[in-house]
Every structure is written in structure tokens, then in C-alpha cells.
Design an enzyme around this catalytic site. Structure first.
Site, PDB file in Angstrom:
ATOM      1  N   ASN A   1      25.490  79.371  40.787  1.00 29.71           N
ATOM      2  CA  ASN A   1      26.158  77.941  41.029  1.00 29.71           C
ATOM      3  C   ASN A   1      27.044  77.985  41.836  1.00 29.71           C
ATOM      4  OD1 ASN A   1      27.556  75.514  40.287  1.00 29.71           O
ATOM      5  ND2 ASN A   1      28.749  76.117  38.437  1.00 29.71           N
ATOM      6  N   TRP A   2      26.744  77.268  42.846  1.00 32.16           N
ATOM      7  CA  TRP A   2      27.541  77.309  44.367  1.00 32.16           C
ATOM      8  C   TRP A   2      28.777  76.429  44.352  1.00 32.16           C
ATOM      9  CZ3 TRP A   2      23.014  77.364  48.283  1.00 32.16           C
ATOM     10  CH2 TRP A   2      22.331  78.549  48.405  1.00 32.16           C
ATOM     11  N   LYS A   3      28.627  75.475  43.151  1.00 29.76           N
ATOM     12  CA  LYS A   3      29.621  74.691  43.274  1.00 29.76           C
ATOM     13  C   LYS A   3      29.917  73.657  44.409  1.00 29.76           C
ATOM     14  CE  LYS A   3      32.089  77.663  39.779  1.00 29.76           C
ATOM     15  NZ  LYS A   3      33.124  77.863  39.053  1.00 29.76           N
TER      16      LYS A   3
ATOM     17  N   HIS B   1      28.801  71.799  32.331  1.00 28.97           N
ATOM     18  CA  HIS B   1      29.784  72.984  32.878  1.00 28.97           C
ATOM     19  C   HIS B   1      31.091  72.321  32.491  1.00 28.97           C
ATOM     20  CE1 HIS B   1      31.882  75.511  35.770  1.00 28.97           C
ATOM     21  NE2 HIS B   1      30.578  76.195  35.772  1.00 28.97           N
TER      22      HIS B   1
ATOM     23  N   GLU C   1      33.860  72.550  34.256  1.00 26.00           N
ATOM     24  CA  GLU C   1      34.539  71.935  35.386  1.00 26.00           C
ATOM     25  C   GLU C   1      34.255  70.285  35.073  1.00 26.00           C
ATOM     26  OE1 GLU C   1      33.183  74.278  38.743  1.00 26.00           O
ATOM     27  OE2 GLU C   1      34.571  75.906  37.885  1.00 26.00           O
TER      28      GLU C   1
ATOM     29  N   GLU D   1      30.088  80.101  28.696  1.00 27.52           N
ATOM     30  CA  GLU D   1      31.029  80.474  29.800  1.00 27.52           C
ATOM     31  C   GLU D   1      32.452  80.125  29.124  1.00 27.52           C
ATOM     32  OE1 GLU D   1      29.191  79.825  33.723  1.00 27.52           O
ATOM     33  OE2 GLU D   1      29.700  77.949  33.333  1.00 27.52           O
TER      34      GLU D   1
ATOM     35  N   GLY E   1      35.972  82.009  37.222  1.00 17.61           N
ATOM     36  CA  GLY E   1      36.730  82.121  38.496  1.00 17.61           C
ATOM     37  C   GLY E   1      38.074  82.697  38.366  1.00 17.61           C
TER      38      GLY E   1
ATOM     39  N   SER F   1      32.884  85.378  35.911  1.00 20.14           N
ATOM     40  CA  SER F   1      33.328  86.333  36.693  1.00 20.14           C
ATOM     41  C   SER F   1      32.300  87.630  36.464  1.00 20.14           C
ATOM     42  CB  SER F   1      34.777  86.694  36.287  1.00 20.14           C
ATOM     43  OG  SER F   1      35.726  85.946  36.519  1.00 20.14           O
TER      44      SER F   1
ATOM     45  N   GLY G   1      31.388  82.461  41.961  1.00 20.55           N
ATOM     46  CA  GLY G   1      31.715  83.191  43.072  1.00 20.55           C
ATOM     47  C   GLY G   1      30.712  84.312  43.558  1.00 20.55           C
TER      48      GLY G   1
HETATM   49  C1  PEP Z   1      30.526  79.148  36.886  1.00 22.95           C
HETATM   50  O1  PEP Z   1      31.178  78.455  37.487  1.00 22.95           O
HETATM   51  O2  PEP Z   1      29.660  78.691  36.369  1.00 22.95           O
HETATM   52  C2  PEP Z   1      31.015  80.724  36.906  1.00 22.95           C
HETATM   53  C3  PEP Z   1      30.578  81.308  36.121  1.00 22.95           C
HETATM   54  O3  PEP Z   1      31.997  81.030  37.804  1.00 22.95           O
HETATM   55  P1  PEP Z   1      32.509  82.417  38.139  1.00 22.95           P
HETATM   56  O4  PEP Z   1      31.327  83.313  38.289  1.00 22.95           O
HETATM   57  O5  PEP Z   1      33.031  82.393  39.710  1.00 22.95           O
HETATM   58  O6  PEP Z   1      33.470  82.859  37.367  1.00 22.95           O
END
Ligand code: PEP
Length: 263
Positions: A13-15, A106, A108, A178, A184, A222, A244
Site C-alpha cells: 500500500n503506497w498510500k 483502511h 486511514e 491491521e 506505521g 509494520s 512503509g
Molecule cells: C498499511 O498502511 O496498510 C500498513 C500496514 O502500513 P505499515 O506497513 O507502514 O505499518
């Protein structure tokens, strides 16, 4: 080896990243990693979710990858079809552009953009009607975990969409667990905690759909090359949704490699 028959998925997921030139370089690097590496076709489904304006260029650039890489949308409108909805991209428009996969729910989107349970359910309903495959994100906050509510929150998020998804349509849904506190932050759920929640999600799914036993349940929060092997060894962790670490082709490749080897 876990003995699972579910093909793992690893999705980046490049966000709201990166700039165009860096995104193109990232894809070049990823293709290079895949070409030089030893992930066998069929051992891991790999996908990347770029920003919406880069979906088509990403898809085109990935056409000649030596291992298939799916292009995944990060979100979809809650409005179906076409019409006077400035700024929106519907499920039908994604499908029309051969974008067949979409993230929905998600944290976010839920937290920053007010995607409530009913908005998320509308998105799921429309995406399934348009023939998209959904990666449906669920997860509890730190506060909810500390209050002992994690399981209830996550299972409720599954129930929230079960009202708009019929038993057969579950074959077009992948779940991503998640925990919000792990996204993050560098704090990963321990493999034991993640496995325990995944097993509960699986149990919940098997009560609502015959596809529950075969639904891929990804872990996100993460995930890095350093912790992927341990997570991949858990029987109900069928892949990873990676934020990330997906912005670095080598790390992302290593995560996919860990899952490809594990199942
Ligand atoms: C995500 O945003 O879906 C995610 C898992 O981010 P990260 O790996 O950076 O925690």
C-alpha cells in the site's frame, strides 16, 4: 510449512506516495528483484496499490514483470456507476480500466476521511456488484485493545459488511487484519497475537460463508523483511498488507519471498 492451501498474498500500500519518477523507479526495481529472485509463479500473489492517478501507468509498467503483480486501487467511491460526483472514482470506472482489486476500509480512510461502517458497506456492495475483488481492512485501536475489545471490534467490522455480501460473494473478498496501533508505528503485533486474531476472524468467517476456510487473511502493521518469516509461519496469516516497507523494492520483495516460501 503450515499446510495451508491458501495462496498467500503480499500487497504494497503506497498510500499518498511517491512522486511519479520515484514510483516508476520503484516498479523498475521491483521487476528487477522479481527477475533476479526465485519466487515461483503461483506461490504468492503480489500486488501494489499506487495513488489513483498512477493506477493505469503502474498497470502498464507491470505488464512485463516476470512474476505477475496486480495493480490495486486504494479506495473506491461509495457511489456506483457514473454521474455528477466531482472527485469520485466508482467501482465501475475501476473495472472499466481493468483495475480488478481494491482496498476498502483502511483505518486511514475510516479515521481521517470519515468512512463510517455504513459508508464502507456501500463501497463493498458497489465494488462486488462491479466485479472487483476487495481487500477488506479491519483492526482495533490501541485503546480498544487495552480495554479488551479488540476481538469484538474486529468481528463487528466483519459483520458490518456481511449484511451486503451474500455467501458466494465472500470468494471475492480478502481480509486484512491491521491493528491501528501497529500501522506505521514500527510496533508489530506479535506472531502469537496476530495468529490468535486471525484464527478468530477465520472462525467468524466460517460461520457466515462456506468460503471462510479458504479466505486469505492478511496481516498489516509494520511488516518488514525482518519480521515477515515469523509472521508467515503462522497458519492463519495468509499474507501481508505492507505500507512503509513496500516503498523499498528489496524489502517488499523479501516479504513476498518469505510468504512464498512458507506455505
Ligand atoms: C498499511 O498502511 O496498510 C500498513 C500496514 O502500513 P505499515 O506497513 O507502514 O505499518
Amino acid at each position: 510449512m503450515s499446510g495451508s492451501t491458501i495462496t498467500p498474498w503480499v500487497v504494497g500500500n503506497w498510500k499518498m506516495n511517491p512522486m511519479q519518477a520515484n514510483a516508476q523507479q520503484l516498479i523498475i526495481d521491483l521487476k528487477q528483484q522479481l527477475k533476479a529472485g526465485d519466487i515461483l509463479a503461483g506461490t504468492c500473489r503480489i500486488g501494489v496499490a499506487p495513488v489513483s492517478i498512477a493506477l493505469l501507468t503502474t498497470k502498464a509498467q507491470l505488464e512485463d514483470a516476470t512474476v505477475e503483480v496486480m495493480t490495486v486501487a486504494q479506495d473506491v467511491s461509495r457511489v456506483a456507476g457514473t454521474g455528477a460526483y466531482t472527485g469520485e472514482v466508482s467501482a465501475e470506472l475501476l473495472k472499466d480500466s481493468q483495475i480488478d482489486y481494491v482496498l476498502i476500509g483502511h483505518s486511514e480512510r475510516r479515521e481521517i476521511f470519515a468512512d463510517t461502517a455504513s459508508v464502507v458497506a456501500e463501497k463493498v456492495k458497489n465494488a462486488l456488484s462491479a466485479g472487483l475483488h476487495i481487500i477488506y481492512c479491519v483492526g482495533e485501536s490501541l485503546e480498544q485493545r487495552e480495554a479488551g475489545q479488540a476481538e469484538q471490534v474486529v468481528l463487528q467490522q466483519i459483520c458490518d459488511i456481511s449484511v451486503v455480501v451474500n455467501a458466494e460473494q465472500w470468494s471475492n473478498i480478502t481480509v486484512a487484519y491491521e491493528p491501528i496501533w501497529a500501522i506505521g508505528t514500527g510496533k508489530t503485533a506479535s506472531p502469537e497475537d496476530a495468529q490468535s486474531m486471525h484464527a478468530k476472524i477465520r472462525q467468524g468467517l466460517t460461520q457466515i460463508t462456506p468460503f471462510g476456510a479458504n479466505t486469505a487473511i492478511l496481516y498489516g502493521g509494520s511488516v518488514k523483511a525482518e519480521n515477515a518469516v515469523e509472521l508467515a509461519a503462522c497458519p492463519d496469516i495468509n499474507g501481508a498488507l505492507v505500507g512503509g516497507a513496500s516503498l523499498n523494492a528489496e524489502s517488499f520483495y523479501q516479504i513476498a519471498h518469505a510468504f512464498a516460501q512458507s506455505k
